[in-house]
Design an enzyme around this catalytic site. Structure first.
Site, mmCIF file in Angstrom:
data_model
loop_
_atom_site.group_PDB
_atom_site.id
_atom_site.type_symbol
_atom_site.label_atom_id
_atom_site.label_comp_id
_atom_site.label_asym_id
_atom_site.label_seq_id
_atom_site.Cartn_x
_atom_site.Cartn_y
_atom_site.Cartn_z
ATOM 1 N N LYS A 22 0.789 -1.201 0.049
ATOM 2 C CA LYS A 22 0.020 -0.081 0.116
ATOM 3 C C LYS A 22 0.865 1.197 0.058
ATOM 4 C CE LYS A 22 -2.949 2.652 3.130
ATOM 5 N NZ LYS A 22 -2.042 3.713 3.510
ATOM 6 N N ASN A 23 2.003 1.269 0.828
ATOM 7 C CA ASN A 23 2.651 2.545 1.032
ATOM 8 C C ASN A 23 3.613 2.836 -0.098
ATOM 9 O OD1 ASN A 23 1.402 3.049 3.518
ATOM 10 N ND2 ASN A 23 3.123 1.970 4.615
ATOM 11 N N ARG A 92 -4.506 10.544 3.138
ATOM 12 C CA ARG A 92 -3.180 11.314 3.459
ATOM 13 C C ARG A 92 -2.400 11.396 2.327
ATOM 14 N NH1 ARG A 92 -1.070 13.967 7.124
ATOM 15 N NH2 ARG A 92 1.061 14.487 7.440
ATOM 16 N N ASP A 116 -5.737 8.615 8.220
ATOM 17 C CA ASP A 116 -6.044 8.027 9.532
ATOM 18 C C ASP A 116 -5.946 9.370 10.670
ATOM 19 O OD1 ASP A 116 -6.958 5.670 9.046
ATOM 20 O OD2 ASP A 116 -4.975 4.868 8.912
ATOM 21 N N ILE A 123 3.330 18.860 8.079
ATOM 22 C CA ILE A 123 4.095 18.691 6.667
ATOM 23 C C ILE A 123 5.122 19.707 6.416
ATOM 24 C CG2 ILE A 123 2.066 17.536 5.348
ATOM 25 C CD1 ILE A 123 1.421 20.254 4.184
ATOM 26 N N ASP A 124 5.406 20.109 7.688
ATOM 27 C CA ASP A 124 6.619 21.176 7.642
ATOM 28 C C ASP A 124 7.927 20.783 6.881
ATOM 29 O OD1 ASP A 124 6.659 19.557 9.901
ATOM 30 O OD2 ASP A 124 8.385 20.906 10.800
ATOM 31 N N GLN A 125 8.183 19.611 6.987
ATOM 32 C CA GLN A 125 9.465 19.057 6.384
ATOM 33 C C GLN A 125 9.325 19.058 4.819
ATOM 34 O OE1 GLN A 125 12.564 18.362 8.286
ATOM 35 N NE2 GLN A 125 11.052 19.482 9.748
ATOM 36 N N ASP A 306 3.077 1.050 12.002
ATOM 37 C CA ASP A 306 2.062 0.570 11.331
ATOM 38 C C ASP A 306 1.688 -1.050 12.052
ATOM 39 O OD1 ASP A 306 1.217 2.618 10.012
ATOM 40 O OD2 ASP A 306 1.679 1.896 8.165
ATOM 41 N N LEU A 328 6.909 7.229 17.216
ATOM 42 C CA LEU A 328 6.299 7.854 15.922
ATOM 43 C C LEU A 328 5.238 8.456 16.245
ATOM 44 C CD1 LEU A 328 8.591 5.571 15.056
ATOM 45 C CD2 LEU A 328 7.849 6.489 12.659
#
Length: 419
Positions: A22-23, A92, A116, A123-125, A306, A328
């Site tokens: 998926k990722n 996302r 999720d 999302i600053d990075q 995950d 995380l």
């Protein structure tokens, strides 16, 4: 929204084949718009997020077909369309259109991502990296507007944290930028290697994916050539391994790259799970006597965030006291009160999940508020006495390929119905 009905207590046996990651898939589909010709993907998982992304492509005049496990994407007639809200906010991974559109057109308007609810995921990075590449980024009423009127140029970017999303987004933006880009403290997940392989097969020049320094030499054009086969989903694999250990009577989990799961497999072995690990499959034997362990999630190659929820029902079978610390996403605990409804001896103290052995879980009505929490409840329901009803089960379908077919193939009594 759908709900899943599970008749618990049936031992599972047989074999299950893991789908594509998926990722990887949810990043490669947006990345396909960087190409100037048709792109073909194989081993694509049948999940809701894939359908949502293909629908977003359609809004940009990008055609696609999904036949069997193969997706063909033709971005030849793509139109740079703002994606401010609606579909874009339902998952996302839609934020990968920021990097992909920026790389293709030098501009993008994308609504702030959804997905999720597992705690803050800023999302600053991503923004810092886009700005280093020469873009101007503004937040306009919940939509991120990115413009590089003078084009993108290579840059040296140091990520304050090894963010998977930021690493991928900057990779997509930089791959057609002028000059060399260096991403330091890059995430090292196997899915990033998969995405780099996909891009390189189209003519990109990406080196170092899978290490903490990625170097990208910008190219002017990308073209789809060979079919790209997506790597197996290590999170889906870990979920079925946990399930097999918890309520299996001999289960073979196929299409696995075990090297991608070293930290997870080490934890299963520490618990006393009996496994036969082969080149591309893992057979899980019945494992009645399990030892409780402590789990701490870390960036890859550490224990994947995950997988902490799918492992939790198996931990409840073990003797002793255990704990789970998610470094995380410390707030990734919404499955805990649902497990308590099923009779689990589990609690949260200062973002640490504390577990004790539970002799038998009881079926109950519980809510799958996100993908991996839903997988946790699904395994718990299979272990429990009686019927478990999982509401909001559409979230499970967002991340698990043909899950009902796979479960019934193993002997589970389970069905999905409309709420």
């Amino acid at each position: 929204m759908k709900k899943m009905l599970i008749q618990g207590g049936n031992l599972l046996s047989g074999e299950v084949t893991i789908g594509g990651a998926k990722n990887s898939t949810v990043a490669i589909i947006p990345a396909a718009i960087l190409a100037e010709s048709k792109v073909v993907l194989d081993s694509v998982p049948h999940i809701k997020d894939v359908n949502s992304l293909l629908s977003i492509l359609e809004d940009m005049s990008v055609t696609s077909t999904f036949t069997g496990d193969t997706v063909e994407i033709d971005p030849t007639n793509i139109v740079s369309t703002p994606l401010p809200s609606g579909k874009i906010q339902s998952l996302r991974a839609s934020y990968y259109f920021m990097g992909a559109l920026l790389g293709r057109f030098g501009k993008a308007i994308v609504g702030l991502p959804g997905g999720d609810d597992i705690g803050p995921r800023p999302i600053d990075q991503h923004i810092k990296g886009f700005e280093a590449l020469g873009a101007v980024v503004t937040n306009n009423h919940g939509a991120i507007e990115i413009n590089a009127p003078e084009g993108l140029h290579g840059a040296k970017i140091y990520l304050d944290m090894a963010s998977v999303g930021a690493t991928i987004n900057l990779l997509l933006a930089a791959v057609r930028a002028e000059g060399q880009t260096v991403i330091e403290n890059a995430a090292r997940e196997p899915e990033i290697v998969d995405i780099a392989t996909f891009l390189n097969n189209m003519g990109a020049k990406v080196r170092g994916a899978g290490t903490d320094i990625i170097r990208i030499e910008g190219v002017a054009h990308l073209y789809g050539h060979n079919t790209h086969t997506i790597i197996p989903d290590r999170i889906e694999a870990g979920t079925y391994l946990s399930m097999a250990a918890a309520i299996g009577d001999g289960v073979n989990v196929k299409n696995i790259i075990s090297e991608h799961m070293d930290a997870y497999l080490a934890k299963l072995e520490e618990m006393g799970v009996k496994m036969d690990v082969k080149e591309d499959s893992i057979f899980v034997y019945p494992s009645p006597d399990l030892k409780m362990v402590q789990v701490k999630t870390m960036p890859y190659p550490g224990f994947a965030t995950d997988l902490q929820q799918p492992l939790t029902p198996l931990l409840l079978k073990a003797q002793g006291e255990g704990l789970v610390v998610d470094t995380l996403y410390p707030k990734r605990t919404r499955h805990v009160p649902e497990l308590i409804r099923m009779g689990a001896d589990i609690s949260i103290e200062n973002d640490v999940i504390l577990l004790h052995h539970a002799d038998k879980l009881q079926g109950a009505e519980v809510s799958a508020d996100e993908i991996r929490g839903g997988a946790c409840l699904m395994i718990a329901g299979l272990m429990a006495n009686g019927v478990t009803t999982i509401t909001n089960a559409s979230n499970i379908l967002r991340g698990y390929d043909r899950v009902i077919d796979k479960l019934t193939g193993l002997g589970a009594v389970v069905k999905m119905v409309e709420e």
